[in-house]
Design a protein around this motif. Structure first.
Motif, PDB file in Angstrom:
ATOM      1  N   GLY A   1       8.886   0.615   0.546  1.00 36.95           N
ATOM      2  CA  GLY A   1       9.339   0.694  -0.460  1.00 36.95           C
ATOM      3  C   GLY A   1      10.151   1.995  -0.917  1.00 36.95           C
ATOM      4  N   LEU A   2      10.072   2.363  -2.194  1.00 38.88           N
ATOM      5  CA  LEU A   2      10.667   3.513  -2.787  1.00 38.88           C
ATOM      6  C   LEU A   2       9.917   4.590  -2.600  1.00 38.88           C
TER       7      LEU A   2
ATOM      8  N   VAL B   1       4.873  10.227  -0.963  1.00 41.68           N
ATOM      9  CA  VAL B   1       4.221   8.872  -0.940  1.00 41.68           C
ATOM     10  C   VAL B   1       5.147   8.084  -0.463  1.00 41.68           C
ATOM     11  N   LYS B   2       4.774   7.148   0.586  1.00 39.17           N
ATOM     12  CA  LYS B   2       5.394   6.398   1.206  1.00 39.17           C
ATOM     13  C   LYS B   2       4.634   4.972   1.123  1.00 39.17           C
ATOM     14  N   PRO B   3       5.713   4.092   0.449  1.00 34.65           N
ATOM     15  CA  PRO B   3       5.211   2.808   0.160  1.00 34.65           C
ATOM     16  C   PRO B   3       5.229   1.865   1.547  1.00 34.65           C
ATOM     17  N   ARG B   4       4.509   0.778   1.311  1.00 34.95           N
ATOM     18  CA  ARG B   4       4.836  -0.514   2.455  1.00 34.95           C
ATOM     19  C   ARG B   4       4.386  -1.613   1.651  1.00 34.95           C
ATOM     20  N   VAL B   5       5.415  -2.613   1.895  1.00 41.69           N
ATOM     21  CA  VAL B   5       5.358  -3.856   1.124  1.00 41.69           C
ATOM     22  C   VAL B   5       5.367  -5.030   2.025  1.00 41.69           C
TER      23      VAL B   5
ATOM     24  N   ASN C   1       0.832  -1.240   0.181  1.00 45.01           N
ATOM     25  CA  ASN C   1      -0.020   0.011   0.036  1.00 45.01           C
ATOM     26  C   ASN C   1       0.842   1.144  -0.071  1.00 45.01           C
ATOM     27  N   GLU C   2       0.340   2.388  -0.385  1.00 45.43           N
ATOM     28  CA  GLU C   2       0.943   3.753  -0.661  1.00 45.43           C
ATOM     29  C   GLU C   2       0.072   4.810   0.063  1.00 45.43           C
ATOM     30  N   PHE C   3       0.761   5.381   1.051  1.00 46.18           N
ATOM     31  CA  PHE C   3       0.112   6.317   1.662  1.00 46.18           C
ATOM     32  C   PHE C   3       0.695   7.776   1.152  1.00 46.18           C
ATOM     33  N   THR C   4      -0.209   8.673   0.929  1.00 42.88           N
ATOM     34  CA  THR C   4      -0.119   9.844   0.198  1.00 42.88           C
ATOM     35  C   THR C   4      -0.509  11.162   1.155  1.00 42.88           C
ATOM     36  N   TYR C   5       0.336  12.113   1.490  1.00 45.70           N
ATOM     37  CA  TYR C   5       0.137  13.299   2.020  1.00 45.70           C
ATOM     38  C   TYR C   5       0.835  14.557   1.564  1.00 45.70           C
ATOM     39  N   GLY C   6       0.136  15.682   1.709  1.00 44.00           N
ATOM     40  CA  GLY C   6       0.890  16.966   1.000  1.00 44.00           C
ATOM     41  C   GLY C   6       0.048  18.026   1.175  1.00 44.00           C
TER      42      GLY C   6
ATOM     43  N   GLU D   1       2.528  16.350 -13.570  1.00 35.48           N
ATOM     44  CA  GLU D   1       3.378  15.780 -12.426  1.00 35.48           C
ATOM     45  C   GLU D   1       4.772  15.789 -12.497  1.00 35.48           C
ATOM     46  N   LYS D   2       5.583  16.122 -11.802  1.00 32.38           N
ATOM     47  CA  LYS D   2       7.093  15.812 -11.903  1.00 32.38           C
ATOM     48  C   LYS D   2       7.423  14.754 -10.512  1.00 32.38           C
ATOM     49  N   THR D   3       7.901  13.926 -10.368  1.00 36.39           N
ATOM     50  CA  THR D   3       8.328  12.944  -9.362  1.00 36.39           C
ATOM     51  C   THR D   3       9.682  12.651  -9.114  1.00 36.39           C
ATOM     52  N   LYS D   4       9.981  12.624  -7.963  1.00 36.39           N
ATOM     53  CA  LYS D   4      11.357  12.459  -7.704  1.00 36.39           C
ATOM     54  C   LYS D   4      11.469  11.347  -6.779  1.00 36.39           C
ATOM     55  N   PHE D   5      12.250  10.273  -7.151  1.00 35.44           N
ATOM     56  CA  PHE D   5      12.564   8.979  -6.211  1.00 35.44           C
ATOM     57  C   PHE D   5      13.625   9.286  -5.314  1.00 35.44           C
ATOM     58  N   LEU D   6      13.349   9.200  -3.897  1.00 33.20           N
ATOM     59  CA  LEU D   6      14.181   9.690  -2.862  1.00 33.20           C
ATOM     60  C   LEU D   6      15.221   8.731  -2.557  1.00 33.20           C
ATOM     61  N   GLN D   7      15.351   7.527  -3.131  1.00 32.11           N
ATOM     62  CA  GLN D   7      16.412   6.878  -3.150  1.00 32.11           C
ATOM     63  C   GLN D   7      17.016   6.316  -4.350  1.00 32.11           C
TER      64      GLN D   7
END
Length: 212
Positions: free
Chosen positions: A147-148, A132-136, A99-104, A181-187
């Motif tokens: 997740g990423l 976006v904070k993923p959890r696997v 699941n992915e939790f989104t906040y902003g 949308e412009k998305t940056k992956f933080l890892q």
């Protein structure tokens, strides 16, 4: 005669109040919600993956800086999830769900275009930044992993239709006409990607607006 005068006065005050809620100096409180269900397909062999389901909630607070023009701030909260329908609890390291939790939050400018006392179109331009904070989840011994994570900057142009149930309460439906949308992956080296959509019925939402 007095009764007729009283009725006319009441109707006049009702009309004035109905037209006043979008005038300079008033506030608006709003909440809208959206549902999502999507499915990925592998074009190489036409294999369809299990669907992803989610919801999002958009609270907004705006102030009418001029008649029919509201400037405000928005929030964004949501969650989406993906489940493995072929999951086998007896297999080690088997993928179970994610699941992915989104906040902003962000800013918006809205212009109302009244059709009559109860019905109005509105156009809106806005921008938001959200995380976006993923959890696997896997079977043991892997267990739960993060997740990423990613950060997204978005901009959108919105068209909506609002109906006033009462002078201070309205319901509306809205859709994005343009969405970027412009998305940056933080890892993994902070890689990024961009996405642009244009059309009708992009992320449709239903909501309630309270005028104060």
């Amino acid at each position: 005669m007095k009764r007729i005068t009283l009725v006319i006065l009441v109707l006049s005050l009702w009309s004035m109040e109905t037209n006043a809620q979008m005038q300079k100096g008033f506030w608006m409180l709003e909440g809208s919600a959206g549902l999502e269900r999507s499915r990925m397909t592998n074009l190489a062999d036409d294999e369809k993956f299990d669907p992803t389901t989610g919801y999002s909630f958009h609270p907004k607070v705006g102030y009418f800086v001029a008649n029919n023009y509201a400037l405000g701030v928005s929030g964004l909260f949501g969650n989406s999830w993906f489940r493995n329908k072929d999951y086998d609890q007896n297999l080690p390291n088997e993928f179970k769900k994610s699941n992915e939790f989104t906040y902003g939050g962000g800013l918006f400018l809205r212009k109302y275009m009244p059709i009559n006392e109860d019905l109005s179109f509105f156009a809106e331009a806005g921008s938001e930044i959200f995380w976006v904070k993923p959890r696997v989840v896997y079977n043991e011994p892997t267990g739960v992993e993060s997740g990423l994570s990613r950060r997204t900057l978005s901009a959108q142009a919105v068209l909506g239709l609002q109906y006033l149930i009462s002078p201070k309460l309205g319901v509306h439906m809205q859709t994005n006409l343009i969405h970027y949308e412009k998305t940056k992956f933080l890892q993994e080296g902070n890689s990024s990607q961009s996405e642009f959509k244009a059309g009708f019925m992009i992320q449709p939402r239903f909501g309630i607006t309270l005028f104060l």
